[in-house]
Scaffold this active site. Structure first.
Site, PDB file in Angstrom:
ATOM      1  N   SER B  55      63.024  29.200  29.777  1.00 40.08           N
ATOM      2  CA  SER B  55      63.496  30.516  30.360  1.00 40.08           C
ATOM      3  C   SER B  55      63.917  31.394  29.360  1.00 40.08           C
ATOM      4  O   SER B  55      63.805  32.811  29.595  1.00 40.08           O
ATOM      5  CB  SER B  55      64.721  30.122  31.218  1.00 40.08           C
ATOM      6  N   LEU B  77      44.285  40.606  38.503  1.00 43.28           N
ATOM      7  CA  LEU B  77      45.126  40.571  37.781  1.00 43.28           C
ATOM      8  C   LEU B  77      46.666  40.817  38.659  1.00 43.28           C
ATOM      9  O   LEU B  77      47.736  40.058  38.212  1.00 43.28           O
ATOM     10  CB  LEU B  77      44.870  41.817  36.723  1.00 43.28           C
ATOM     11  N   VAL B  78      46.761  41.749  39.552  1.00 47.30           N
ATOM     12  CA  VAL B  78      47.728  41.937  40.291  1.00 47.30           C
ATOM     13  C   VAL B  78      48.328  40.708  41.026  1.00 47.30           C
ATOM     14  O   VAL B  78      49.457  40.927  41.853  1.00 47.30           O
ATOM     15  CB  VAL B  78      47.704  43.345  40.956  1.00 47.30           C
ATOM     16  N   ARG B  79      47.494  39.653  41.469  1.00 42.26           N
ATOM     17  CA  ARG B  79      47.994  38.542  42.046  1.00 42.26           C
ATOM     18  C   ARG B  79      49.025  37.867  41.276  1.00 42.26           C
ATOM     19  O   ARG B  79      49.617  37.003  41.566  1.00 42.26           O
ATOM     20  CB  ARG B  79      46.834  37.561  42.149  1.00 42.26           C
ATOM     21  N   GLN B  90      42.710  55.455  43.338  1.00 42.53           N
ATOM     22  CA  GLN B  90      41.503  55.925  43.744  1.00 42.53           C
ATOM     23  C   GLN B  90      41.946  56.796  45.064  1.00 42.53           C
ATOM     24  O   GLN B  90      40.876  57.522  45.534  1.00 42.53           O
ATOM     25  CB  GLN B  90      40.772  54.638  44.275  1.00 42.53           C
ATOM     26  N   ARG B  91      42.919  56.774  45.378  1.00 42.75           N
ATOM     27  CA  ARG B  91      43.328  57.822  46.602  1.00 42.75           C
ATOM     28  C   ARG B  91      43.612  59.091  46.012  1.00 42.75           C
ATOM     29  O   ARG B  91      43.059  60.129  46.870  1.00 42.75           O
ATOM     30  CB  ARG B  91      44.725  57.483  47.328  1.00 42.75           C
ATOM     31  N   ASN B 156      56.718  39.553  30.916  1.00 46.59           N
ATOM     32  CA  ASN B 156      57.792  38.992  29.758  1.00 46.59           C
ATOM     33  C   ASN B 156      56.807  37.628  29.428  1.00 46.59           C
ATOM     34  O   ASN B 156      55.939  37.459  29.898  1.00 46.59           O
ATOM     35  CB  ASN B 156      59.241  38.505  30.356  1.00 46.59           C
ATOM     36  N   ALA B 157      57.544  37.175  28.324  1.00 49.74           N
ATOM     37  CA  ALA B 157      56.583  36.129  27.313  1.00 49.74           C
ATOM     38  C   ALA B 157      56.296  34.837  28.418  1.00 49.74           C
ATOM     39  O   ALA B 157      55.331  34.103  28.512  1.00 49.74           O
ATOM     40  CB  ALA B 157      57.193  35.828  26.416  1.00 49.74           C
ATOM     41  N   ARG B 167      44.063  32.187  32.672  1.00 53.53           N
ATOM     42  CA  ARG B 167      43.275  33.183  32.437  1.00 53.53           C
ATOM     43  C   ARG B 167      42.427  33.129  31.216  1.00 53.53           C
ATOM     44  O   ARG B 167      41.381  33.632  30.954  1.00 53.53           O
ATOM     45  CB  ARG B 167      43.547  34.762  32.656  1.00 53.53           C
TER      46      ARG B 167
END
Lengths: 229, 229, 229, 229
Positions: B55, B77-79, B90-91, B156-157, B167
């Site tokens: 923690s 990545l954004v998962r 892209q919009r 954060n770490a 990954r």
């Protein structure tokens, strides 16, 4: 301590399996929910959990009503941020004649118990008097950690795995450990296969990461070793 | 792919150590920050991380500017929800003449590469034309996964430890693995001791949990075994 | 109460602006960081914040060392789950002769103060004795809510906006409100434009949502009205 | 687009009310669950939601099976981090002869539609061929954003409030707005009172925060004004 599972996702194991299966299937979740046999559900759950592919466990949630616990416990409990809490407020609820928790180590030593109970009486009287003089939310500054509280909390199964790993461990304080064991008992009634895998690392991995603080129930190993760069 | 560490918590290792030390000390964090020697910092970090007491790693954050990656990568990545993202939209941004990522496996097969590049040209022309006829946000429906994007993200770490575990593994797709390896290289420059422990389980625990899908780099074990109830 | 900002993302306002700008620009974040003028930064921040486009605020974090606060306060504080905490442990740190917080309402009433201080003395003596008889982690069950604690916490700016909205409000308890006001004062020194917008809704929106519990500082409105279906 | 509510917390409104009531009551949650009348439940829910006391809404969760949506939509959707997702993997599932989404603006313009459909055919053929030559996970780099996907997602009610506020807004892209409207329709069947309050700010607050980008449905105001320091 009373721990009641007051609500949960219906058919939790089937839902986890269908969600997991969807990722690797051209079929939709509705179809999968209906079509998977109990054997398929079980087989898939075993595979997921033994590999640590835990994200489908998030789809199922469990809500507990907890009473008869101390604020020692709840201050530890609410540090588990992947959960939702509604707790009895000491700002708004009158704590006159409050109940209090007695740690077993204190109950076992007559001299300690007498001293402890005497303190509680002093505090009950003082709280009662202070409430007349100052706002209730300030009178409570002298309430002890032992003061009884109650709460409702909701966890998803993935967060419960983490909770049981840390809090069913003998290194956890006795009170939150008792809570964790009771919660695990409750969820094992409704999702027995999933939660048969949940517990401290000595039970689920056969090893302990606590170093010199280990209780000795399993071989001590280090969680991470330094890679040579 | 360009990966730049554009910002991070100053003196990250010292901050983690001071925060961790505070939990077991009557002294305050300001004092501890100033007073701990490099040796004390290192010793404490080694203890924390090898026991999995992660923690305090949350107190330090790292911000990356990432360019030259595909939307295959960013959708993966954004998962990672324990992080913050700002991505080129892209919009709103005109993707006329868009750049695209070429997977090495395609680059290595001339027939595949020719087919791939031809498709990209078709799409570039079609996107250009569609933009005249329909809103940009709809024209982009024909943009390929390969389309180049850029983003800023902050982890954060502790979240980075999880990211690198998943990954940097050879089972991750090549592109996000390349990203993870580059990010790890960057953070190792500013918090070398902490991140010397970060990586897939084959590196940090000496075992693999991927079952029959393992690359074989380390012995395969199961993450969890079923407790006999 | 001592509140010290012991660490934060360097150049926080520039970083937020560059990350936000990236979403609508073909240029990369590194370039934007270097190229944006102070005027551009300010203009963009004002636009973002006044429209509630808050996600870029997550890229910057602030770490506070807090001392001289009660466990009333920390039990409330750690309910803010979008933050990281390292707190002095009552399980491991000896609380002999503990310091305690005195609420102003109690300090202002001599009879209340006398009663309160007398209780604290009783508890200090009892804790000292109990520690000889039972484990420290159990002796602490009689420690009062008032007991002094210290901690390190890290928030990102978006989470701080939420924290200041709730806890700078006069409806918050005096102690956590004092903390929130001091934290806001600290972050305003390093990100003055951003945090000039942070506070309770009476300050930032000119309205109050607290219904009959409002302090009356701003007009009371309902946060949500029921849509006719 | 198919949206099915495949699972949810049983009796969701009663559970939220009991959890909320607990905070201000000496009684326990089990008792409250059983004892509250429908009128008490409704009255309390109206009070909570109109004041923005949203935390009890976290206790109830809703699981949706979603099919027939594009990866434009899912890349936006998974940015909502307070939710759990299981999505069909393009790495593992063969996308031969993939289905694709056609934006209404394209469907409405014959020249655009012809161009679009032609591109999709080109991509279907190319994907089919590439799959023979390179790994499936790389062949998918040429799949378009339009490519059909399916997923299971679980939100709690508080997170749904945020989702509906942002994505039922006319500024959201048409596809995710259609999804949000359908999801809202589904949850209104099982928690009608709660979700009668959920929607964009024009519906629930009577104002719009989108500045010059507003659709004009409600008066534009700023979310935050700068406090004079």
């Amino acid at each position: 301590m009373q721990v009641e599972l007051i609500s949960h996702t219906p058919e939790p194991e089937r839902l986890v399996a269908a969600a997991a299966r969807l990722c690797y299937s051209p079929r939709g979740a509705g179809q999968l929910l209906a079509a998977m046999s109990r054997e398929e559900v079980d087989k898939l759950l075993r595979l997921l959990i033994s590999r640590g592919h835990d994200s489908p466990l998030e789809h199922i949630t469990f809500t507990f009503a907890i009473e008869g616990v101390s604020r020692v416990l709840t201050h530890q409990l609410v540090r588990h941020r992947m959960a939702s809490y509604s707790q009895k407020s000491q700002r708004y609820v009158n704590e006159d004649g409050f109940e209090f928790i007695i740690p077993p180590s204190i109950a076992a030593v007559p001299a300690a118990l007498a001293r402890y109970q005497e303190c509680m009486k002093v505090l009950q009287r003082a709280y009662h008097e202070l409430q007349e003089l100052v706002p209730r939310e300030d009178a409570r500054y002298l309430l002890p950690n032992a003061c009884e509280t109650k709460l409702v909390c909701t966890f998803n199964a993935r967060s419960l795995f983490n909770f049981f790993r840390l809090r069913c461990c003998r290194r956890a304080q006795w009170e939150i450990r008792e809570l964790a064991l009771k919660m695990r008992e409750e969820v094992r009634k409704v999702a027995p296969l999933i939660f048969s895998y949940a517990g401290p690392s000595c039970e689920t991995e056969g090893v302990c990461y606590e170093g010199s603080a280990s209780c000795g129930r399993a071989a001590v190993v280090r969680r991470r070793v330094r890679e040579e760069m």
